[in-house]
Design a protein around this motif. Sequence first.
Motif, PDB file in Angstrom:
ATOM      1  N   CYS A 208       0.810  -1.218   0.000  1.00  0.00           N
ATOM      2  CA  CYS A 208       0.000   0.000   0.000  1.00  0.00           C
ATOM      3  C   CYS A 208       0.840   1.263   0.000  1.00  0.00           C
ATOM      4  O   CYS A 208       0.412   2.298  -0.539  1.00  0.00           O
ATOM      5  CB  CYS A 208      -0.930   0.008   1.211  1.00  0.00           C
ATOM      6  SG  CYS A 208      -2.235  -1.246   1.135  1.00  0.00           S
ATOM      7  N   LEU A 209       2.044   1.196   0.592  1.00  0.00           N
ATOM      8  CA  LEU A 209       2.902   2.374   0.593  1.00  0.00           C
ATOM      9  C   LEU A 209       3.192   2.850  -0.829  1.00  0.00           C
ATOM     10  O   LEU A 209       3.415   4.044  -1.060  1.00  0.00           O
ATOM     11  CB  LEU A 209       4.226   2.064   1.299  1.00  0.00           C
ATOM     12  CG  LEU A 209       4.143   1.679   2.780  1.00  0.00           C
ATOM     13  CD1 LEU A 209       5.540   1.427   3.320  1.00  0.00           C
ATOM     14  CD2 LEU A 209       3.432   2.746   3.586  1.00  0.00           C
ATOM     15  N   VAL A 210       3.177   1.930  -1.782  1.00  0.00           N
ATOM     16  CA  VAL A 210       3.460   2.265  -3.179  1.00  0.00           C
ATOM     17  C   VAL A 210       2.186   2.423  -3.998  1.00  0.00           C
ATOM     18  O   VAL A 210       2.092   3.314  -4.845  1.00  0.00           O
ATOM     19  CB  VAL A 210       4.372   1.183  -3.807  1.00  0.00           C
ATOM     20  CG1 VAL A 210       4.607   1.453  -5.296  1.00  0.00           C
ATOM     21  CG2 VAL A 210       5.708   1.110  -3.071  1.00  0.00           C
ATOM     22  N   THR A 211       1.190   1.591  -3.753  1.00  0.00           N
ATOM     23  CA  THR A 211       0.022   1.558  -4.635  1.00  0.00           C
ATOM     24  C   THR A 211      -1.068   2.561  -4.271  1.00  0.00           C
ATOM     25  O   THR A 211      -1.866   2.942  -5.131  1.00  0.00           O
ATOM     26  CB  THR A 211      -0.601   0.149  -4.633  1.00  0.00           C
ATOM     27  OG1 THR A 211      -1.003  -0.187  -3.288  1.00  0.00           O
ATOM     28  CG2 THR A 211       0.392  -0.886  -5.131  1.00  0.00           C
ATOM     29  N   VAL A 212      -1.135   3.008  -3.015  1.00  0.00           N
ATOM     30  CA  VAL A 212      -2.233   3.884  -2.597  1.00  0.00           C
ATOM     31  C   VAL A 212      -2.085   5.326  -3.084  1.00  0.00           C
ATOM     32  O   VAL A 212      -3.067   5.930  -3.533  1.00  0.00           O
ATOM     33  CB  VAL A 212      -2.413   3.827  -1.066  1.00  0.00           C
ATOM     34  CG1 VAL A 212      -3.320   4.958  -0.574  1.00  0.00           C
ATOM     35  CG2 VAL A 212      -2.988   2.477  -0.653  1.00  0.00           C
ATOM     36  N   PRO A 213      -0.895   5.953  -3.012  1.00  0.00           N
ATOM     37  CA  PRO A 213      -0.799   7.355  -3.458  1.00  0.00           C
ATOM     38  C   PRO A 213      -1.193   7.515  -4.932  1.00  0.00           C
ATOM     39  O   PRO A 213      -1.025   6.591  -5.740  1.00  0.00           O
ATOM     40  CB  PRO A 213       0.683   7.692  -3.249  1.00  0.00           C
ATOM     41  CG  PRO A 213       1.181   6.684  -2.272  1.00  0.00           C
ATOM     42  CD  PRO A 213       0.393   5.440  -2.519  1.00  0.00           C
ATOM     43  N   ASP A 214      -1.694   8.691  -5.262  1.00  0.00           N
ATOM     44  CA  ASP A 214      -2.028   8.960  -6.663  1.00  0.00           C
ATOM     45  C   ASP A 214      -0.782   8.931  -7.546  1.00  0.00           C
ATOM     46  O   ASP A 214      -0.842   8.518  -8.706  1.00  0.00           O
ATOM     47  CB  ASP A 214      -2.704  10.329  -6.776  1.00  0.00           C
ATOM     48  CG  ASP A 214      -3.997  10.392  -5.990  1.00  0.00           C
ATOM     49  OD1 ASP A 214      -4.798   9.444  -6.073  1.00  0.00           O
ATOM     50  OD2 ASP A 214      -4.208  11.390  -5.267  1.00  0.00           O
ATOM     51  N   HIS A 215       0.334   9.395  -6.991  1.00  0.00           N
ATOM     52  CA  HIS A 215       1.615   9.372  -7.719  1.00  0.00           C
ATOM     53  C   HIS A 215       2.694   8.866  -6.772  1.00  0.00           C
ATOM     54  O   HIS A 215       2.807   9.353  -5.644  1.00  0.00           O
ATOM     55  CB  HIS A 215       1.999  10.787  -8.192  1.00  0.00           C
ATOM     56  CG  HIS A 215       1.013  11.417  -9.107  1.00  0.00           C
ATOM     57  ND1 HIS A 215       1.031  11.254 -10.478  1.00  0.00           N
ATOM     58  CD2 HIS A 215      -0.061  12.224  -8.847  1.00  0.00           C
ATOM     59  CE1 HIS A 215       0.044  11.932 -11.019  1.00  0.00           C
ATOM     60  NE2 HIS A 215      -0.638  12.529 -10.055  1.00  0.00           N
TER      61      HIS A 215
END
Length: 439
Positions: A208-215
């Motif tokens: 999630c640290l990588v996939t959740v942010p918009d960028h």
Amino acid sequence: MTLVIATATPFHGHVQPVLAVASDLVRRGHEVVVLTGSRFAEDVRAAGALHVSLPPEADFDDRKLELYFPERGALPAGPRQLDYDLKHVFGDPTAAQYRALHSLLARRFPASVVVSDPLFLGATALALSAPPGRRPVTVSLGITMPTLLSEDAPPIGLGMPPLVGEGAKKRHRDMNDQVREVFADAQRHVEDNFGESGTELPGFLLDCLVTVPDHYLQLTVPGFEYPRGDLPPSFRFVGPLPAAPPSGTRSLPDWWTEVEDADRPVVVVTQGSFDNRDLGRLVRPALDALAGEDVLVVAATGRADGPDRIRAAGPVPANARVAGYVPFDALLPHASVLVTNGGYGGVHQALRYGVPLVVGGDGEDKPEVAARVEWSGAGLDLRTGRPSPTVVRDAVRRVLAEPGFRKRAAGLREKFGRHDALGAIAEVVGGATAAAGPA
């Protein structure tokens, strides 16, 4: 002009890259508030931004971690310490960070963009609190290697490069399953923290640290990161941040001409600007290792009392010069090798000058950085944070003798030159205003 909130967990290594971005955004005409630890207020103001302190339950002084997290010091570096950090250092402040962000957005500063380091989990909670268009655009800066699990590479924490050959993908998947099991308790703990902020993690935390942010903007180039075929569309390599410009009058040591006029290799030794309390871990062993070599050793201790500490532990070899602080933008162009404990930013700074590396570090992300140095061909991984003088000497000799290391370091330098990290971040920020909805 865009209103931007930049957030960072109150660690020096997390705050400094966020401040570099904040300063550049201010220079480009954006208005920036930095939400981080109280001890960084002066640094934030020097960057031209407005500082807002984290609430007490999310604030701490990273120079005195033992006061805030007394149990941590008894844990060995590796999975047990990482488990503790995920739960308590990064997980427990989540709800307080989120509330501080939400309050700032609602009452004082209705930003269109929130820029954060990946482990500021309050920003992750913000991204999960509403769909895009009903909250600010979230931008995560990859200040260290990506934590996303992949079938193409081992999970972080093992300090090993990707496996190759038949069955490699399955073995990577098996290791990923083991990591999920090892951190299952940490996952539940962090999920509870997200629940306090009214949000829910959609999967494994490290993903999630990588996939959740918009960028998600990774501050390196593909040549320094393991190839993955399963990165999300939001992931982008933007290259490393440039070195900070010199501030004020630079003070060079009185022996500086020896560096400029050196007719033998210059070997720079450092434990970074923060992890340097015990100089016996790497700096002193390196001095002892290279005492009889035909090199000029420059030990940059990163602390004002560093030279005295070194001398208290034994004589300084005749071919060595020891300093508290040396401007690396002046020193690295003269360096033939950097012996370092492997901070992500420091390693990239060396590679900006095409300097090959010998890396001896443990704890935090350092084994992973060291593994990538060796995988990229730009240096050697000593696989320990406390190497013997013999190990250091053999590694430095090899890096100096084999031109392939310098050639690969120079290749990464050339790849760095194709990227403009600050420009890429500014492009995302500038394009985010229309995409953001009401705070």
